[in-house]
Structures are given as structure tokens and as C-alpha cells.
Design an enzyme around this catalytic site. Structure first.
Site: not given
Length: 289
Positions: A37-38
Site C-alpha cells: 500500500l502506498d
């Protein structure tokens, strides 16, 4: 400790940072995650604990996101973390126009990952090349987008669209935001992202770091059993065959070909096996618990 943790990732942390923090809280060395996930994104980050890291490959790969896309703005990272490349008014955009553009992003589509991403080109990650000032174009990739639903629309100078997107592995929501802005002629960037489903884990059931730490300290934390999220059929083996499976031996089985969860008759999870031409071949054998 063996099993899975459904972690609610906070904003501002990389997925690698989250793995490190789980290691410290749980006192484990062997910890892995089931999908990056960013840093600015929040939501479900599946975490494997102990030998369960060997099972990440067998978890379901569909993901669901809730995203806010801001029009009239483009950035170097295709989200609000990057430097601004262009700005313009998007107050002429209507929801109906945006809605008509969405179907072209459904199905099996070619997508170019953001310049700042973990994709490797010639052995180097794109975000490392971008930080070095090197202009490298990410290669196109085939991804699957199963559904896009509009949740909300706010018109204005920087019109915003909130959507729910169900997709396969490797899909960049930042790229969908960027490409939608290009199609509509206003430019767009991802303003907010929450992953609500990943690898069979739902946001409503996730634990924050604070709750995890409290449970570990109180001695009440229990990892989720592998079968909680694995979706392959379950094959129960009698004691003698279960022992042979744990020794890594192939076993004749009168079942259809395919990947199976292997349990003993007491329903204890033993590992993963694949049946090919009537033979069960052990793929992952977990240590006895």
C-alpha cells in the site's frame, strides 16, 4: 506464532515500515505482507506471521478500494504527495460526463504504472530512478478491473469523484485517476485511498497498531487461522496419510486436480497440496503447532 493479522495500515507509513513495527510488537523475526500500500493510503494490509509467510502466495488476490480522485490537477506521483505538474479549473465537469468515461477502465486493460512505484526496470525500482532524476517510462501492464461504482461527486474548481474499485493484483488506482483525467481533458490525481478488502480480509475486521499492541501486552492476541482467508477446497487426511503428507510424500487421492488446503481428521491445518493426475503433492508443509 503462526497465522495472519488483518492490519489497518495508517497513513504516512510504508508497507515495509508496518512489517517492521509488527515485528517489534509481536517479538517476531519472520513477518511478511500480502500486497504493498502506498504511504498515503490507509486500510487493509494483510500480514503473515511466522511460517504463514509461505502461504501468502495462496491467498485470494482480489482487492477493493475506496478512492477520491481530484480533477484539474496533475502531479509527479499521480497523488497529492508529488510536485504539481499542472493546474486548471474543472468546474465545467459534470458527473454524467465522468460516469460515461468509466467503462473504458473496466475489464482486462493495459495500464502504465506511476513513475513513482515499486515496479522494476532493469533491476531498479521506478521510484529510485525517479528520485535520481532519470526519465524512465514504466512499461505497460495488463491488469483486471472488475467493477467501478460512483459513491459521491463534488463539483467545483477541483471537482472530486469518490469511487469504489474492485480489481485484480498489480492494479494502480493512481494510474486510473491519472488516465481518467487525461480522457476528460482536465488532468487528475489521486487525493485519497483506502483499501477495504485484500486477500480475503475486510477493513471492518482489521486491527490498528494500538489495538494489536494492547492485545499482545494483555496476552489476548491470537493470529487468524490460515483457513480464515484461504479459499481452496479442504482435504481431510486420516492419521497415517497426514503423517506421510507432513513428511513430504506424495499420496494417491481420488479427487479432481487442483490446489487444496490439507487438514487432518481433527481439522488441524497441515499445509497446501496440489492434486495432479490423482496424486497429492505437498507444496507447503507447516510445522506442528
Amino acid at each position: 506464532m503462526l497465522g495472519f493479522l488483518n492490519l489497518h495500515k495508517p497513513t504516512g507509513m510504508t508497507s515495509h515500515d508496518c512489517v517492521g513495527k509488527v515485528r517489534r510488537i509481536c517479538g517476531l523475526k519472520r513477518v511478511g505482507h500480502g500486497g504493498t500500500l502506498d504511504p498515503l493510503a490507509t486500510g487493509v494490509l494483510p500480514i503473515a506471521l511466522g511460517p504463514a509467510t509461505r502461504l501468502l502466495h495462496y491467498l485470494p488476490d482480489q482487492k477493493t478500494y475506496q478512492a477520491t480522485i481530484q480533477f484539474g490537477l496533475t502531479t509527479t506521483t499521480d497523488d497529492l504527495a508529488g510536485d504539481i505538474l499542472s493546474e486548471q479549473s474543472a468546474n465545467h465537469l459534470a458527473q454524467e460526463v465522468v460516469e460515461k468515461a468509466l467503462p473504458q477502465f473496466l475489464g482486462s486493460i493495459e495500464q502504465r504504472p506511476p513513475a513513482y512505484s515499486a515496479i522494476q526496470v532493469k533491476g531498479q525500482r521506478l521510484y529510485d530512478l525517479a528520485r535520481q532524476g532519470k526519465d524512465v517510462t514504466a512499461p505497460l501492464r495488463q491488469v483486471e478491473v472488475f467493477d467501478i461504482q460512483i459513491l459521491d461527486w463534488q463539483g467545483g474548481e477541483k471537482s472530486e469523484l469518490q469511487v469504489e474499485i474492485a480489481c485484480g493484483p498489480g492494479t494502480y488506482i493512481r494510474s486510473i485517476a491519472r488516465d481518467l483525467g487525461e480522457v476528460l481533458g482536465t488532468g487528475a490525481t489521486l487525493a485519497q485511498l483506502t483499501r477495504t478488502l485484500s486477500c480475503g480480509f475486510a477493513l471492518a475486521d482489521s486491527l490498528t497498531f494500538e489495538t494489536l499492541a494492547e492485545q499482545v501486552q494483555a496476552g489476548t492476541f491470537s493470529p487468524l487461522e490460515p483457513s480464515f482467508s484461504l479459499q481452496q477446497p479442504i482435504l481431510h487426511l486420516p492419521p497415517a496419510e497426514a503423517q506421510r503428507f507432513c513428511w513430504g510424500q506424495k499420496l494417491p487421492q481420488d479427487c479432481a486436480d487442483g490446489m487444496m488446503q490439507v487438514h487432518d481428521t481433527s481439522d488441524r491445518f497441515l499445509g497446501m497440496g496440489e492434486i495432479i493426475d490423482g496424486l497429492l503433492k505437498p507444496k507447503v508443509v507447516l510445522p506442528a503447532q
